[in-house]
Each structure stands twice: as C-alpha cells, then as structure tokens.
Design a protein around this motif. Structure first.
Motif, mmCIF file in Angstrom:
data_model
loop_
_atom_site.group_PDB
_atom_site.id
_atom_site.type_symbol
_atom_site.label_atom_id
_atom_site.label_comp_id
_atom_site.label_asym_id
_atom_site.label_seq_id
_atom_site.Cartn_x
_atom_site.Cartn_y
_atom_site.Cartn_z
ATOM 1 N N PRO A 144 0.823 -1.193 0.000
ATOM 2 C CA PRO A 144 0.000 0.000 0.000
ATOM 3 C C PRO A 144 0.865 1.253 0.000
ATOM 4 O O PRO A 144 1.980 1.258 0.500
ATOM 5 N N ARG A 145 0.321 2.316 -0.551
ATOM 6 C CA ARG A 145 1.062 3.572 -0.624
ATOM 7 C C ARG A 145 1.459 4.041 0.768
ATOM 8 O O ARG A 145 0.678 4.033 1.703
ATOM 9 N N SER A 146 2.713 4.444 0.913
ATOM 10 C CA SER A 146 3.215 4.900 2.199
ATOM 11 C C SER A 146 2.546 6.201 2.607
ATOM 12 O O SER A 146 2.367 7.105 1.805
ATOM 13 N N GLY A 147 2.182 6.294 3.882
ATOM 14 C CA GLY A 147 1.589 7.523 4.382
ATOM 15 C C GLY A 147 2.623 8.522 4.843
ATOM 16 O O GLY A 147 2.282 9.615 5.275
ATOM 17 N N GLU A 148 3.894 8.178 4.793
ATOM 18 C CA GLU A 148 4.936 9.050 5.308
ATOM 19 C C GLU A 148 5.747 9.707 4.197
ATOM 20 O O GLU A 148 6.618 10.510 4.458
ATOM 21 N N GLY A 149 5.508 9.326 2.959
ATOM 22 C CA GLY A 149 6.235 9.944 1.858
ATOM 23 C C GLY A 149 5.435 11.082 1.254
ATOM 24 O O GLY A 149 4.669 11.762 1.923
ATOM 25 N N ARG B 278 -1.968 14.388 7.332
ATOM 26 C CA ARG B 278 -1.604 14.976 8.622
ATOM 27 C C ARG B 278 -1.358 13.860 9.628
ATOM 28 O O ARG B 278 -2.158 12.931 9.746
ATOM 29 N N ILE B 279 -0.229 13.934 10.324
ATOM 30 C CA ILE B 279 0.049 12.997 11.409
ATOM 31 C C ILE B 279 -0.715 13.485 12.637
ATOM 32 O O ILE B 279 -0.472 14.584 13.138
ATOM 33 N N VAL B 280 -1.641 12.675 13.102
ATOM 34 C CA VAL B 280 -2.512 13.077 14.208
ATOM 35 C C VAL B 280 -1.777 12.999 15.534
ATOM 36 O O VAL B 280 -1.843 13.915 16.356
ATOM 37 N N ARG C 238 -0.533 7.754 14.064
ATOM 38 C CA ARG C 238 -1.828 7.816 13.387
ATOM 39 C C ARG C 238 -1.851 8.987 12.415
ATOM 40 O O ARG C 238 -1.336 10.058 12.711
ATOM 41 N N ARG C 239 -2.464 8.759 11.268
ATOM 42 C CA ARG C 239 -2.521 9.798 10.248
ATOM 43 C C ARG C 239 -3.898 9.832 9.604
ATOM 44 O O ARG C 239 -4.655 8.857 9.647
ATOM 45 N N VAL C 240 -4.210 10.968 8.997
ATOM 46 C CA VAL C 240 -5.463 11.162 8.269
ATOM 47 C C VAL C 240 -5.122 11.756 6.911
ATOM 48 O O VAL C 240 -4.302 12.676 6.814
ATOM 49 N N VAL C 241 -5.733 11.217 5.860
ATOM 50 C CA VAL C 241 -5.517 11.716 4.501
ATOM 51 C C VAL C 241 -6.822 12.333 4.002
ATOM 52 O O VAL C 241 -7.877 11.702 4.057
ATOM 53 N N ARG C 242 -6.724 13.568 3.514
ATOM 54 C CA ARG C 242 -7.891 14.282 2.998
ATOM 55 C C ARG C 242 -7.676 14.690 1.546
ATOM 56 O O ARG C 242 -6.552 14.966 1.126
ATOM 57 N N PRO D 256 7.657 -1.816 17.000
ATOM 58 C CA PRO D 256 8.229 -2.235 18.282
ATOM 59 C C PRO D 256 8.876 -1.045 18.985
ATOM 60 O O PRO D 256 9.597 -0.261 18.362
ATOM 61 N N ALA D 257 8.614 -0.906 20.279
ATOM 62 C CA ALA D 257 9.039 0.287 21.014
ATOM 63 C C ALA D 257 10.544 0.514 20.969
ATOM 64 O O ALA D 257 11.005 1.663 20.951
ATOM 65 N N GLU D 258 11.336 -0.569 20.923
ATOM 66 C CA GLU D 258 12.788 -0.394 20.974
ATOM 67 C C GLU D 258 13.338 0.326 19.749
ATOM 68 O O GLU D 258 14.443 0.871 19.792
ATOM 69 N N LEU D 259 12.573 0.363 18.652
ATOM 70 C CA LEU D 259 13.050 1.068 17.466
ATOM 71 C C LEU D 259 13.208 2.561 17.730
ATOM 72 O O LEU D 259 14.055 3.221 17.123
ATOM 73 N N ALA D 260 12.395 3.097 18.651
ATOM 74 C CA ALA D 260 12.459 4.533 18.932
ATOM 75 C C ALA D 260 13.767 4.931 19.612
ATOM 76 O O ALA D 260 14.123 6.115 19.613
ATOM 77 N N ASP D 261 14.499 3.959 20.171
ATOM 78 C CA ASP D 261 15.775 4.287 20.813
ATOM 79 C C ASP D 261 16.767 4.847 19.804
ATOM 80 O O ASP D 261 17.543 5.755 20.113
ATOM 81 N N THR D 262 16.760 4.290 18.592
ATOM 82 C CA THR D 262 17.682 4.766 17.556
ATOM 83 C C THR D 262 16.963 5.495 16.428
ATOM 84 O O THR D 262 17.614 6.049 15.541
ATOM 85 N N ALA D 263 15.634 5.494 16.457
ATOM 86 C CA ALA D 263 14.845 6.217 15.455
ATOM 87 C C ALA D 263 13.827 7.097 16.180
ATOM 88 O O ALA D 263 12.620 6.857 16.134
ATOM 89 N N PRO D 264 14.297 8.141 16.884
ATOM 90 C CA PRO D 264 13.427 8.944 17.753
ATOM 91 C C PRO D 264 12.332 9.709 17.019
ATOM 92 O O PRO D 264 11.330 10.089 17.639
ATOM 93 N N ARG D 265 12.485 9.929 15.721
ATOM 94 C CA ARG D 265 11.452 10.669 14.988
ATOM 95 C C ARG D 265 10.139 9.898 14.918
ATOM 96 O O ARG D 265 9.088 10.483 14.618
ATOM 97 N N LEU D 266 10.176 8.605 15.205
ATOM 98 C CA LEU D 266 8.935 7.839 15.240
ATOM 99 C C LEU D 266 7.972 8.400 16.283
ATOM 100 O O LEU D 266 6.748 8.262 16.142
ATOM 101 N N LEU D 267 8.514 9.014 17.323
ATOM 102 C CA LEU D 267 7.684 9.534 18.407
ATOM 103 C C LEU D 267 7.355 11.013 18.246
ATOM 104 O O LEU D 267 6.865 11.640 19.185
ATOM 105 N N ARG D 268 7.617 11.560 17.076
ATOM 106 C CA ARG D 268 7.255 12.952 16.810
ATOM 107 C C ARG D 268 6.055 12.981 15.872
ATOM 108 O O ARG D 268 6.040 12.294 14.854
ATOM 109 N N ALA D 269 5.073 13.782 16.200
ATOM 110 C CA ALA D 269 3.859 13.878 15.385
ATOM 111 C C ALA D 269 4.108 14.782 14.185
ATOM 112 O O ALA D 269 3.533 15.862 14.050
#
Length: 256
Positions: free
Chosen positions: A89-94, A103-105, A137-141, A155-168
């Motif tokens: 499926p088309r990526s929602g982050e590109g 929009r990242i909710v 979570r994201r919404v596409v309009r 998996p939560a441990e990914l955020a240790d080295t990929a902190p942008r996962l936790l930014r909206a």
C-alpha cells in the motif's frame, strides 16, 4: 514434535513447521496433513490452536480441505512472498498523491491491540507487563473529505535509535528508508490482508460517517531481511474510497 522456545504464537510455530516441510518438498502436492486432533496431540496444544494453524496454511494457499476426507497439500503452491513482485500500500509518510493532504494526528507509546502484538511477534515483558509499541496515526484528505485514516505500530525499541517515530510530524523520506538509515534494519517484504467491518466510534467521527457505515481495513505487516516484523499498519477506507482488485488464471494450465 520440534521444540520451540521462541515467543512466536504456537499456531504460527505449527503452521511454519508444516510450511517449511511443504516448501522444502518433504510434503508433496496431494500428501495428507495430520488431522486437527492429531496436531493438537502431537504439539500439546488445544484443538482451536491446531485448527488455527491448519487454517493459516489453507489461507496461504498451501493446503486444501476435502470434505469428509482431510487436509492435503495443494496441487499448486504459491511462491514465497519475497519471490513475488509485491506492491505494498502507498506509504503515508512519503509524498502525497496529487490533491491529497496527509496529517500525522499523534505519535506515542501505547499498549498494542492483541492482534497487532501477535503480528509484531511481541510478548509480555519481564514481570508480566504488557508490551509497548510506538503508535503513529494519520489522516488523509482530499479537500475536506477524509479518504483514509491509518494507524502504524512499531516495536518500542526502534524509537531508541529512530526517535522521529515519536514525533507527530511527517517522515518525508518514508518510514522504511528512515528505519534503515537509523537502525540498519532493511525492509525485505510485506504481507497484507483485508477485511470489512463496521467503523468504530472514533473512526466514524474522523470519517464523518453515519453509525452503520462499513469500512475496508487493510493490514500491512512489514518484515526486515531477517524475517523480523518492523511495522504493522491498518489503513481504514470509507465506502467508495477504495477497491480491491486481483487478476488470476482460472484454468490450471495457466498457473505457474
């Protein structure tokens, strides 16, 4: 019965055991698999667990059930997902499609739904605490209309080295590229499944839909090159916003 000490759910362990035997040629097309009762006895599991393992093989196209006879290896076996041309499926982050706005909710750490924990192969932490995941979570309009809403779990441990996962905020290069750059784990293949259900309360509010509306749900699970899950994502499509289309041969001679 092979010994298993990994955290993969038992029905998946059983299904993988027979999948390996089928794909490796130990079990040939037309060979009969053990009955549900025998699988339960040999693997020391409950009958529903054995039934779910056999159902998994059938849904994967590896086996077929013959009424009043049993379960047999299918005459035509699908190739492994990694060997097929797979268009996820088309990526929602590109980048957005023309006319769309994403929009990242929110992005936070939460306890995952049971089926998501299953797909990500997560188990309870020491002390019995529930596993945690990063939820985005994201919404596409298109204009004012919501055409899809989706939730991704990592998996939560990914955020240790990929902190942008936790930014909206959008990950413009896409989450797969970002995770590979940040963690060294490269997306290898994905598995999708789709089903219809009634929209939940929050989904109805987001979609602006009446209470009895049905939605199409597509679960997209991404695995790295070592077969470990990287992401599970549900995309929710309101009526009229998406369609599922497949083309396949009906005559056995056309199948490969």
């Amino acid at each position: 019965m092979p010994e298993h000490t990994d955290p993969v759910p038992r029905y998946r362990q059983i299904a993988q055991h027979y999948r390996d035997r089928i794909m490796g040629g130990v079990l040939r097309p037309g060979d009969e698999l053990p009955s549900e009762r025998r699988v339960a006895d040999e693997w020391d599991v409950a009958r529903p667990t054995a039934a779910r393992a056999l159902l998994t093989l059938r849904l994967d196209g590896l086996t077929e059930t013959r009424q009043g006879s049993g379960t047999y290896v299918a005459e035509v076996r699908p190739r492994h997902p990694r060997d097929e041309h797979h268009r996820p499926p088309r990526s929602g982050e590109g980048a957005d499609e023309p006319g769309e706005h994403t929009r990242i909710v929110d992005a936070d750490l939460v306890e995952p739904p049971a089926d998501v924990a299953d797909d990500l192969q997560l188990t309870a932490a020491a002390g019995g605490d529930a596993p945690r995941v990063v939820r985005r979570r994201r919404v596409v309009r298109v204009g004012r209309r919501v055409v899809e809403t989706s939730t991704s779990w990592f998996p939560a441990e990914l955020a240790d080295t990929a902190p942008r996962l936790l930014r909206a905020e959008r990950i413009r290069e896409g989450t797969a590229a970002y995770l590979e750059q940040s963690t060294g784990r490269r997306a290898g293949y994905a598995r999708d499944r789709a089903w219809a259900r009634t929209a939940g309360t929050e989904e109805r509010r987001t979609l602006g839909s009446p209470e009895d509306v049905a939605v199409l749900v597509v679960r997209h699970v991404v695995y790295d090159t070592t077969d470990q899950p990287l992401e599970a994502a549900d995309t929710i499509h309101p009526p009229g916003a998406a369609a599922v289309e497949r083309e396949y041969p009906l005559h056995p001679s056309q199948r490969e």
